[in-house]
Design a protein around this motif. Structure first.
Motif, PDB file in Angstrom:
ATOM      1  N   ARG A 101     -12.853   1.771  -7.938  1.00 57.86           N
ATOM      2  CA  ARG A 101     -12.306   2.515  -9.064  1.00 57.86           C
ATOM      3  C   ARG A 101     -10.792   2.814  -8.535  1.00 57.86           C
ATOM      4  O   ARG A 101     -10.419   2.564  -7.353  1.00 57.86           O
ATOM      5  CB  ARG A 101     -12.833   4.124  -8.896  1.00 57.86           C
ATOM      6  CG  ARG A 101     -12.959   4.819  -7.590  1.00 57.86           C
ATOM      7  CD  ARG A 101     -13.531   6.236  -7.496  1.00 57.86           C
ATOM      8  NE  ARG A 101     -13.339   7.066  -6.326  1.00 57.86           N
ATOM      9  CZ  ARG A 101     -12.338   7.704  -6.249  1.00 57.86           C
ATOM     10  NH1 ARG A 101     -11.418   8.014  -7.402  1.00 57.86           N
ATOM     11  NH2 ARG A 101     -12.362   8.647  -5.280  1.00 57.86           N
ATOM     12  N   PRO A 102     -10.110   3.374  -9.356  1.00 56.11           N
ATOM     13  CA  PRO A 102      -8.556   3.651  -8.952  1.00 56.11           C
ATOM     14  C   PRO A 102      -8.361   4.637  -7.984  1.00 56.11           C
ATOM     15  O   PRO A 102      -9.161   5.642  -8.001  1.00 56.11           O
ATOM     16  CB  PRO A 102      -8.032   4.024 -10.551  1.00 56.11           C
ATOM     17  CG  PRO A 102      -8.802   3.969 -11.444  1.00 56.11           C
ATOM     18  CD  PRO A 102     -10.264   3.784 -10.643  1.00 56.11           C
ATOM     19  N   TYR A 103      -7.417   4.553  -7.083  1.00 50.43           N
ATOM     20  CA  TYR A 103      -7.121   5.516  -6.007  1.00 50.43           C
ATOM     21  C   TYR A 103      -5.503   5.798  -6.286  1.00 50.43           C
ATOM     22  O   TYR A 103      -4.901   4.769  -6.591  1.00 50.43           O
ATOM     23  CB  TYR A 103      -7.456   5.096  -4.663  1.00 50.43           C
ATOM     24  CG  TYR A 103      -9.084   5.220  -4.334  1.00 50.43           C
ATOM     25  CD1 TYR A 103      -9.542   6.495  -3.786  1.00 50.43           C
ATOM     26  CD2 TYR A 103      -9.550   3.998  -4.548  1.00 50.43           C
ATOM     27  CE1 TYR A 103     -10.864   6.312  -3.461  1.00 50.43           C
ATOM     28  CE2 TYR A 103     -11.121   4.328  -4.401  1.00 50.43           C
ATOM     29  CZ  TYR A 103     -11.572   5.556  -3.656  1.00 50.43           C
ATOM     30  OH  TYR A 103     -13.035   5.596  -3.329  1.00 50.43           O
ATOM     31  N   ASP A 104      -5.101   6.808  -5.830  1.00 48.66           N
ATOM     32  CA  ASP A 104      -3.870   7.246  -5.883  1.00 48.66           C
ATOM     33  C   ASP A 104      -3.149   6.746  -4.585  1.00 48.66           C
ATOM     34  O   ASP A 104      -1.950   6.310  -4.660  1.00 48.66           O
ATOM     35  CB  ASP A 104      -3.488   8.752  -5.862  1.00 48.66           C
ATOM     36  CG  ASP A 104      -4.082   9.204  -7.273  1.00 48.66           C
ATOM     37  OD1 ASP A 104      -4.037   8.713  -8.331  1.00 48.66           O
ATOM     38  OD2 ASP A 104      -4.629  10.477  -7.195  1.00 48.66           O
ATOM     39  N   LEU A 105      -3.868   6.716  -3.478  1.00 50.70           N
ATOM     40  CA  LEU A 105      -3.319   6.562  -2.393  1.00 50.70           C
ATOM     41  C   LEU A 105      -4.212   5.400  -1.244  1.00 50.70           C
ATOM     42  O   LEU A 105      -5.194   5.701  -1.400  1.00 50.70           O
ATOM     43  CB  LEU A 105      -2.838   7.812  -1.452  1.00 50.70           C
ATOM     44  CG  LEU A 105      -2.277   7.752  -0.201  1.00 50.70           C
ATOM     45  CD1 LEU A 105      -0.661   7.124  -0.122  1.00 50.70           C
ATOM     46  CD2 LEU A 105      -2.334   9.078   0.465  1.00 50.70           C
ATOM     47  N   LEU A 106      -3.373   4.707  -0.660  1.00 53.14           N
ATOM     48  CA  LEU A 106      -4.112   4.004   0.640  1.00 53.14           C
ATOM     49  C   LEU A 106      -3.412   4.461   1.884  1.00 53.14           C
ATOM     50  O   LEU A 106      -2.249   3.909   1.932  1.00 53.14           O
ATOM     51  CB  LEU A 106      -4.008   2.386   0.191  1.00 53.14           C
ATOM     52  CG  LEU A 106      -4.434   1.505   1.503  1.00 53.14           C
ATOM     53  CD1 LEU A 106      -5.815   1.736   1.889  1.00 53.14           C
ATOM     54  CD2 LEU A 106      -4.123   0.119   1.133  1.00 53.14           C
ATOM     55  N   LEU A 107      -3.972   5.162   2.363  1.00 51.87           N
ATOM     56  CA  LEU A 107      -3.368   5.654   3.681  1.00 51.87           C
ATOM     57  C   LEU A 107      -4.207   4.690   4.744  1.00 51.87           C
ATOM     58  O   LEU A 107      -5.344   4.636   5.117  1.00 51.87           O
ATOM     59  CB  LEU A 107      -3.672   7.088   4.068  1.00 51.87           C
ATOM     60  CG  LEU A 107      -3.299   7.788   5.438  1.00 51.87           C
ATOM     61  CD1 LEU A 107      -1.535   7.878   5.154  1.00 51.87           C
ATOM     62  CD2 LEU A 107      -3.915   9.283   5.557  1.00 51.87           C
ATOM     63  N   MET A 108      -3.460   3.841   5.419  1.00 51.93           N
ATOM     64  CA  MET A 108      -3.911   2.864   6.274  1.00 51.93           C
ATOM     65  C   MET A 108      -3.310   2.890   7.779  1.00 51.93           C
ATOM     66  O   MET A 108      -1.937   2.767   7.736  1.00 51.93           O
ATOM     67  CB  MET A 108      -4.077   1.488   5.650  1.00 51.93           C
ATOM     68  CG  MET A 108      -2.485   0.966   5.284  1.00 51.93           C
ATOM     69  SD  MET A 108      -2.522  -0.512   4.902  1.00 51.93           S
ATOM     70  CE  MET A 108      -1.229  -1.151   5.935  1.00 51.93           C
ATOM     71  N   ASP A 109      -4.189   2.510   8.802  1.00 52.26           N
ATOM     72  CA  ASP A 109      -3.749   2.408   9.912  1.00 52.26           C
ATOM     73  C   ASP A 109      -3.063   0.780  10.152  1.00 52.26           C
ATOM     74  O   ASP A 109      -3.555   0.109   9.211  1.00 52.26           O
ATOM     75  CB  ASP A 109      -4.626   2.278  11.154  1.00 52.26           C
ATOM     76  CG  ASP A 109      -4.162   2.304  12.553  1.00 52.26           C
ATOM     77  OD1 ASP A 109      -3.214   1.967  12.851  1.00 52.26           O
ATOM     78  OD2 ASP A 109      -4.650   3.496  12.880  1.00 52.26           O
ATOM     79  N   ILE A 162       0.686   4.561   2.369  1.00 51.93           N
ATOM     80  CA  ILE A 162       1.174   4.972   3.415  1.00 51.93           C
ATOM     81  C   ILE A 162       0.757   4.226   4.653  1.00 51.93           C
ATOM     82  O   ILE A 162      -0.497   4.305   4.751  1.00 51.93           O
ATOM     83  CB  ILE A 162       1.030   6.733   3.759  1.00 51.93           C
ATOM     84  CG1 ILE A 162       1.543   7.208   2.585  1.00 51.93           C
ATOM     85  CG2 ILE A 162       1.772   7.095   5.029  1.00 51.93           C
ATOM     86  CD1 ILE A 162       1.138   8.954   2.608  1.00 51.93           C
ATOM     87  N   SER A 163       1.548   3.924   5.468  1.00 52.99           N
ATOM     88  CA  SER A 163       1.075   3.213   6.764  1.00 52.99           C
ATOM     89  C   SER A 163       1.303   3.923   7.960  1.00 52.99           C
ATOM     90  O   SER A 163       2.337   4.630   8.327  1.00 52.99           O
ATOM     91  CB  SER A 163       2.039   1.854   7.010  1.00 52.99           C
ATOM     92  OG  SER A 163       1.720   1.163   8.395  1.00 52.99           O
ATOM     93  N   LEU A 164       0.142   3.941   8.874  1.00 54.40           N
ATOM     94  CA  LEU A 164       0.152   4.887  10.025  1.00 54.40           C
ATOM     95  C   LEU A 164       0.166   3.825  11.107  1.00 54.40           C
ATOM     96  O   LEU A 164      -0.366   2.823  11.453  1.00 54.40           O
ATOM     97  CB  LEU A 164      -1.137   5.412  10.292  1.00 54.40           C
ATOM     98  CG  LEU A 164      -1.456   6.673   9.224  1.00 54.40           C
ATOM     99  CD1 LEU A 164      -2.886   7.076   9.479  1.00 54.40           C
ATOM    100  CD2 LEU A 164      -0.459   7.627   8.921  1.00 54.40           C
ATOM    101  N   SER A 165       1.022   4.283  12.387  1.00 52.23           N
ATOM    102  CA  SER A 165       0.740   3.468  13.459  1.00 52.23           C
ATOM    103  C   SER A 165       0.957   4.166  14.765  1.00 52.23           C
ATOM    104  O   SER A 165       1.968   5.112  14.742  1.00 52.23           O
ATOM    105  CB  SER A 165       1.785   2.153  13.402  1.00 52.23           C
ATOM    106  OG  SER A 165       1.925   1.628  14.812  1.00 52.23           O
ATOM    107  N   GLY A 166       0.265   3.954  15.734  1.00 45.70           N
ATOM    108  CA  GLY A 166       0.454   4.862  16.952  1.00 45.70           C
ATOM    109  C   GLY A 166       1.224   4.120  17.918  1.00 45.70           C
ATOM    110  O   GLY A 166       1.530   4.557  19.033  1.00 45.70           O
TER     111      GLY A 166
END
Length: 176
Positions: A29-37, A68-72
């Motif tokens: 299904r459609p999503y507004d956001l992919l927040l990924m590491d 949005i990309s996340l990285s530690g």
């Protein structure tokens, strides 16, 4: 913790454990956001982005997807530059509620729900690699929202045994 923060900001969240599962979910299904590491268990964030971008032309579910990309960890300058061209925003971990809320408000200005903390400025927080737990930092990251801190700690305490079992099984077969 990120899921709890997003829900606290009023967003609905679907959480998956790998890049492959993210692709499966995005096809449903459609999503507004992919927040990924950036560092996923089965692929790099770069690989996931490539697969998503390749599928955008043929998959209408991906038409309005923001990323949005996340990285530690510090990424190489070439990776950071390439990533910046392919995502809507990048955030460093550990996240704090203020930074996440600011980012979501920039990406979705019509839906922004910014928690109000009169007289409190955003406090940048970095956890020391040698710390095991610093509840003062946790409270600061959550803007002293003790109810949210308790909820996050409860989820953590429930999830830890499951993750430890998975780590033990992986180590038993030499997958580490």
């Amino acid at each position: 913790i990120t899921t709890q923060m997003l829900e606290h900001l009023g967003h609905s969240v679907t959480c998956v454990s790998s890049g492959a599962k993210a692709l499966q979910e995005l096809n449903k299904r459609p999503y507004d956001l992919l927040l990924m590491d950036y560092y996923l268990v089965d692929m790099s964030g770069d690989s996931l982005l490539s697969m998503v971008n390749d599928a955008k032309g043929s998959n209408p579910n991906l038409a309005g997807l923001r990323v949005i990309s996340l990285s530690g960890a510090a990424l190489a300058p070439a990776v950071t530059e390439s990533l910046a061209k392919r995502v809507d925003a990048s955030l460093a971990k550990p996240l704090d509620l203020g930074s996440l809320a600011d980012c979501m408000a920039r990406i979705f200005p019509d839906r922004a729900r910014r928690p109000s903390y009169p007289g409190v400025e955003r406090i940048p927080v970095r956890l020391d690699e040698q710390e095991t737990v610093n509840f003062g930092n946790l409270r600061a990251m959550l803007r002293h929202n003790d109810a949210l801190a308790r909820e996050i700690l409860q989820v953590f305490l429930e999830d830890v045994p499951l993750h430890l079992d998975a780590f033990k099984q992986a180590m038993a077969v030499g997958d580490y």
